[in-house]
Structures are given as structure tokens and as C-alpha cells.
Design a protein around this motif. Structure first.
Motif, PDB file in Angstrom:
ATOM      1  N   LYS A 190      49.229  40.518  35.168  1.00 24.54           N
ATOM      2  CA  LYS A 190      49.161  41.933  35.507  1.00 24.54           C
ATOM      3  C   LYS A 190      47.793  42.468  35.137  1.00 24.54           C
ATOM      4  O   LYS A 190      47.157  41.975  34.212  1.00 24.54           O
ATOM      5  CB  LYS A 190      50.269  42.706  34.792  1.00 24.54           C
ATOM      6  CG  LYS A 190      51.676  42.318  35.264  1.00 24.54           C
ATOM      7  CD  LYS A 190      52.762  42.947  34.453  1.00 24.54           C
ATOM      8  CE  LYS A 190      53.290  42.160  33.300  1.00 24.54           C
ATOM      9  NZ  LYS A 190      53.589  40.769  33.430  1.00 24.54           N
ATOM     10  N   PRO A 191      47.325  43.495  35.846  1.00 22.01           N
ATOM     11  CA  PRO A 191      46.006  44.056  35.525  1.00 22.01           C
ATOM     12  C   PRO A 191      46.022  44.749  34.159  1.00 22.01           C
ATOM     13  O   PRO A 191      47.085  45.158  33.664  1.00 22.01           O
ATOM     14  CB  PRO A 191      45.746  45.056  36.654  1.00 22.01           C
ATOM     15  CG  PRO A 191      47.087  45.391  37.197  1.00 22.01           C
ATOM     16  CD  PRO A 191      47.949  44.181  36.986  1.00 22.01           C
TER      17      PRO A 191
ATOM     18  N   CYS B  46      47.929  48.067  33.742  1.00 23.64           N
ATOM     19  CA  CYS B  46      49.377  48.121  33.970  1.00 23.64           C
ATOM     20  C   CYS B  46      50.039  48.850  32.798  1.00 23.64           C
ATOM     21  O   CYS B  46      49.829  48.489  31.642  1.00 23.64           O
ATOM     22  CB  CYS B  46      49.941  46.708  34.082  1.00 23.64           C
ATOM     23  SG  CYS B  46      51.720  46.640  34.341  1.00 23.64           S
TER      24      CYS B  46
ATOM     25  N   THR C 281      49.511  50.280  44.166  1.00 22.54           N
ATOM     26  CA  THR C 281      48.313  49.560  43.752  1.00 22.54           C
ATOM     27  C   THR C 281      48.668  48.454  42.761  1.00 22.54           C
ATOM     28  O   THR C 281      48.162  47.328  42.858  1.00 22.54           O
ATOM     29  CB  THR C 281      47.294  50.543  43.137  1.00 22.54           C
ATOM     30  OG1 THR C 281      47.048  51.599  44.065  1.00 22.54           O
ATOM     31  CG2 THR C 281      45.987  49.858  42.801  1.00 22.54           C
ATOM     32  N   LEU C 282      49.542  48.761  41.822  1.00 20.60           N
ATOM     33  CA  LEU C 282      49.983  47.770  40.847  1.00 20.60           C
ATOM     34  C   LEU C 282      50.725  46.625  41.543  1.00 20.60           C
ATOM     35  O   LEU C 282      50.468  45.450  41.275  1.00 20.60           O
ATOM     36  CB  LEU C 282      50.872  48.421  39.794  1.00 20.60           C
ATOM     37  CG  LEU C 282      51.451  47.506  38.718  1.00 20.60           C
ATOM     38  CD1 LEU C 282      50.342  46.794  37.938  1.00 20.60           C
ATOM     39  CD2 LEU C 282      52.355  48.309  37.789  1.00 20.60           C
TER      40      LEU C 282
ATOM     41  N   TYR D 205      50.420  45.645  44.588  1.00 18.07           N
ATOM     42  CA  TYR D 205      49.418  44.874  45.337  1.00 18.07           C
ATOM     43  C   TYR D 205      48.698  43.892  44.423  1.00 18.07           C
ATOM     44  O   TYR D 205      48.557  42.712  44.749  1.00 18.07           O
ATOM     45  CB  TYR D 205      48.406  45.811  46.010  1.00 18.07           C
ATOM     46  CG  TYR D 205      47.267  45.069  46.649  1.00 18.07           C
ATOM     47  CD1 TYR D 205      47.438  44.409  47.863  1.00 18.07           C
ATOM     48  CD2 TYR D 205      46.027  44.993  46.032  1.00 18.07           C
ATOM     49  CE1 TYR D 205      46.397  43.699  48.447  1.00 18.07           C
ATOM     50  CE2 TYR D 205      44.981  44.291  46.596  1.00 18.07           C
ATOM     51  CZ  TYR D 205      45.176  43.647  47.807  1.00 18.07           C
ATOM     52  OH  TYR D 205      44.136  42.939  48.373  1.00 18.07           O
ATOM     53  N   ARG D 206      48.224  44.365  43.259  1.00 15.01           N
ATOM     54  CA  ARG D 206      47.495  43.502  42.326  1.00 15.01           C
ATOM     55  C   ARG D 206      48.390  42.359  41.843  1.00 15.01           C
ATOM     56  O   ARG D 206      47.952  41.203  41.764  1.00 15.01           O
ATOM     57  CB  ARG D 206      46.999  44.301  41.115  1.00 15.01           C
ATOM     58  CG  ARG D 206      45.769  45.063  41.324  1.00 15.01           C
ATOM     59  CD  ARG D 206      44.447  44.321  41.541  1.00 15.01           C
ATOM     60  NE  ARG D 206      44.398  42.889  41.506  1.00 15.01           N
ATOM     61  CZ  ARG D 206      43.780  42.131  42.421  1.00 15.01           C
ATOM     62  NH1 ARG D 206      43.181  42.688  43.459  1.00 15.01           N
ATOM     63  NH2 ARG D 206      43.742  40.836  42.308  1.00 15.01           N
TER      64      ARG D 206
ATOM     65  N   LYS E 129      48.779  39.874  44.715  1.00 14.83           N
ATOM     66  CA  LYS E 129      47.571  39.095  44.969  1.00 14.83           C
ATOM     67  C   LYS E 129      47.300  38.095  43.829  1.00 14.83           C
ATOM     68  O   LYS E 129      46.830  36.992  44.085  1.00 14.83           O
ATOM     69  CB  LYS E 129      46.356  40.017  45.149  1.00 14.83           C
ATOM     70  CG  LYS E 129      46.403  40.842  46.418  1.00 14.83           C
ATOM     71  CD  LYS E 129      46.681  40.056  47.656  1.00 14.83           C
ATOM     72  CE  LYS E 129      45.471  39.358  48.196  1.00 14.83           C
ATOM     73  NZ  LYS E 129      45.719  38.579  49.417  1.00 14.83           N
ATOM     74  N   ASP E 130      47.589  38.501  42.602  1.00 16.53           N
ATOM     75  CA  ASP E 130      47.291  37.645  41.457  1.00 16.53           C
ATOM     76  C   ASP E 130      48.371  36.596  41.193  1.00 16.53           C
ATOM     77  O   ASP E 130      48.120  35.661  40.433  1.00 16.53           O
ATOM     78  CB  ASP E 130      47.099  38.486  40.196  1.00 16.53           C
ATOM     79  CG  ASP E 130      45.867  39.375  40.271  1.00 16.53           C
ATOM     80  OD1 ASP E 130      44.979  39.113  41.109  1.00 16.53           O
ATOM     81  OD2 ASP E 130      45.784  40.353  39.484  1.00 16.53           O
TER      82      ASP E 130
END
Length: 164
Positions: free
Chosen positions: A41-42, A45, A151-152, A154-155, A158-159
């Protein structure tokens, strides 16, 4: 004799959105320690404990807004079909996200669900603005949170796209 107390619709409309959250909570509680915790997670988050109070507040806010629209339009009738129909549609999409993302581990489809929810919530807000501005303003924090959540999602997708 009054069959339904005058306060009952306000309470019912305000609590209705929580129904989906209540059912989704069981899926989330099961999947956080067994799946979600292992996803990358970014750094921005929010911690897990933030989500329940935020969603509780947002559900209450949008639920009360739907009551204001219902009341302003005189209940369920021809005038309320579009604004309350849009609201119901976005609410069903909102409720669908948890089983899609957490239950089925479909991060990409979760993002699609969130984008559709955001579109319907935006249309709901726009339709409410001409009926009851307070109701529309009550949707603004929800729209902001949906933007962050999208946005979360999506990240995370993608990750972690290949993780099951």
C-alpha cells in the motif's frame, strides 16, 4: 392517529446506508488479517482504524441528505424518481465494492465499481443541488473520500495486480 412518528423517516433514511456497511464489515474483518494486510500500500494509505468512523460519518451524512430531498419533494413520487433513484444506484454500487474488492479480491473490478460509484454520486449531488442545497453539500465529503478511495484502490491494484 399517526401510524408513523414524524421522526421515523429521518431516522430511517439516515440509517439506511449503514445497512450495506454492516454486511460488508464481516467480509472486511475476515479479509484484512488474511489478505489485505499482505498487500503493498502507498505511504499515504490511512490506517485501518480510520475507515470505520469515516464511513460511518459519510453514511450518516448522505442518508440524512436523502431524507432532506425526500421531504422537500413530498415523499416518493414522480419528482423524486431521478434524485432518489440516482442516490439508490450509487448506494448499491457503494455496497458492492466490499464484496468485489475484499471478498473476491478483484482489485481492478473494485476500481471500476468505485469509478461508477463516484459518477453516480456526482450525478446524485448535482440533482440534489436544485432541490435542497444542504443535502447536496452533505455529499461533498463523500465525493472527496470516494476520490481518495479510488486513487488508493488504483495504487493497490497497480502495485499488487498479480497477487491473489
Amino acid at each position: 392517529m399517526e401510524v408513523v412518528p414524524s421522526w421515523a423517516p429521518a431516522v430511517g433514511f439516515t440509517l439506511l446506508p449503514h445497512a450495506g456497511g454492516f454486511f460488508g464489515r464481516n467480509i472486511t474483518k475476515r479479509e484484512i488479517p488474511s489478505w489485505y494486510i499482505y498487500l503493498q500500500k502507498p505511504s499515504w494509505c490511512p490506517p485501518n482504524w480510520v475507515f470505520a468512523p469515516v464511513w460511518g460519518t459519510l453514511y450518516t451524512s448522505m442518508g440524512y441528505g436523502s431524507y432532506l430531498v425526500w421531504k422537500e419533494l413530498g415523499g416518493f413520487n414522480k419528482k423524486s424518481v431521478v434524485p432518489l433513484g440516482l442516490y439508490a444506484g450509487q448506494l448499491v454500487l457503494n455496497w458492492a465494492w466490499t464484496p468485489v474488492f475484499f471478498g473476491a479480491h478483484k482489485m481492478g473490478w473494485g476500481l471500476v465499481t468505485l469509478v461508477l460509484t463516484t459518477g453516480m454520486a456526482t450525478a446524485t449531488t448535482a440533482s440534489w443541488f436544485t432541490i435542497n442545497k444542504t443535502a447536496a453539500y452533505l455529499m461533498i465529503p463523500y465525493l472527496a473520500w470516494l476520490t481518495m478511495a479510488s486513487t488508493l484502490n488504483y495504487r493497490i491494484w497497480k502495485d499488487n495486480g498479480t497477487k491473489k
